[in-house]
Enzyme design. Structure first.
Site, PDB file in Angstrom:
ATOM      1  N   LYS A  11       0.810  -1.214   0.000  1.00 19.69           N
ATOM      2  CA  LYS A  11       0.000   0.000   0.000  1.00 19.69           C
ATOM      3  C   LYS A  11       0.852   1.277   0.000  1.00 19.69           C
ATOM      4  CE  LYS A  11      -3.974  -2.182   2.236  1.00 19.69           C
ATOM      5  NZ  LYS A  11      -4.884  -2.102   3.406  1.00 19.69           N
ATOM      6  N   PHE A  59     -15.979   3.480   6.544  1.00 19.26           N
ATOM      7  CA  PHE A  59     -14.579   3.811   6.242  1.00 19.26           C
ATOM      8  C   PHE A  59     -14.271   3.845   4.749  1.00 19.26           C
ATOM      9  CE2 PHE A  59     -14.749  -0.827   6.911  1.00 19.26           C
ATOM     10  CZ  PHE A  59     -14.173  -1.287   5.735  1.00 19.26           C
ATOM     11  N   ARG A  87      -1.264 -14.412   4.413  1.00 20.37           N
ATOM     12  CA  ARG A  87      -2.014 -13.805   5.520  1.00 20.37           C
ATOM     13  C   ARG A  87      -1.240 -13.923   6.830  1.00 20.37           C
ATOM     14  NH1 ARG A  87      -6.280 -11.474   4.116  1.00 20.37           N
ATOM     15  NH2 ARG A  87      -7.227 -11.437   6.192  1.00 20.37           N
ATOM     16  N   THR A  93      -4.956  -7.355  10.786  1.00 22.46           N
ATOM     17  CA  THR A  93      -5.287  -6.120  10.080  1.00 22.46           C
ATOM     18  C   THR A  93      -4.874  -4.890  10.882  1.00 22.46           C
ATOM     19  OG1 THR A  93      -7.136  -7.231   9.005  1.00 22.46           O
ATOM     20  CG2 THR A  93      -7.188  -4.830   9.010  1.00 22.46           C
ATOM     21  N   ASN A 114      -2.162   0.238   6.879  1.00 23.22           N
ATOM     22  CA  ASN A 114      -1.603  -1.011   7.406  1.00 23.22           C
ATOM     23  C   ASN A 114      -0.697  -1.765   6.434  1.00 23.22           C
ATOM     24  OD1 ASN A 114      -3.562  -2.027   5.710  1.00 23.22           O
ATOM     25  ND2 ASN A 114      -4.679  -3.138   7.302  1.00 23.22           N
ATOM     26  N   HIS A 117      -2.140  -5.484   1.631  1.00 20.87           N
ATOM     27  CA  HIS A 117      -3.416  -6.175   1.447  1.00 20.87           C
ATOM     28  C   HIS A 117      -3.084  -7.555   0.920  1.00 20.87           C
ATOM     29  CE1 HIS A 117      -7.412  -7.213  -0.156  1.00 20.87           C
ATOM     30  NE2 HIS A 117      -6.727  -7.689  -1.187  1.00 20.87           N
TER      31      HIS A 117
END
EC number: 2.7.4.6
Length: 143
Positions: A11, A59, A87, A93, A114, A117
């Site tokens: 991100k 959000f 993951r 998260t 964070n 993804h």
């Protein structure tokens, strides 16, 4: 164990911190191979389309604004149980709840920014990969 493909986004916050290589190295050291990768600047339409499942959540606007705030790295990762492995590497998260040594614990600052993804299932992975990559852009890694 099954050979799978999963989808990953590094991100804007992590790209801005210049930790693209460190994150990708973690994937590779865990046995995941990068079979497609590119840097993109998402438009509002692209970000909203990708996260459409969250469009009714409070959000959503902030998520779209964040995901369009700078370039991202989109990747296809391949390996044994790639979805679960990715993951696990990412961590929770919320980085405050992420286990030490996970990507989010090490590189993220908040639940909103964070760092990464990752697909949550094989079905999501297939959909997310197709959203960003043509079949011809995903390369077999036979060597």
């Amino acid at each position: 164990m099954a050979l799978q493909r999963t989808f990953s986004i590094i991100k804007p916050d992590a790209v801005a911190k210049n930790v693209i290589g460190e994150i990708t190295t973690r994937f590779e050291k865990a046995g995941l191979r990068v079979v497609a990768s590119k840097m993109v600047q998402l438009s509002e339409r692209e970000a909203a389309g990708f996260y459409a499942e969250h469009s009714e959540r409070g959000f959503f606007k902030d998520l779209v604004a964040f995901m369009t705030s700078g370039p991202v790295i989109v990747q296809v990762l391949e390996g044994e149980n790639a979805v679960a492995k990715n993951r696990e590497l990412m961590g929770a998260t919320n980085p405050k709840e992420a286990a030490p040594g996970t990507i989010r614990a090490d590189f993220a600052v908040s639940i909103d920014e964070n760092a990464v993804h990752g697909s949550d299932s094989e079905a999501s992975a297939a959909r997310e990969i197709a959203y960003f990559f043509a079949a011809t852009e995903v390369c077999a890694r036979i060597r």
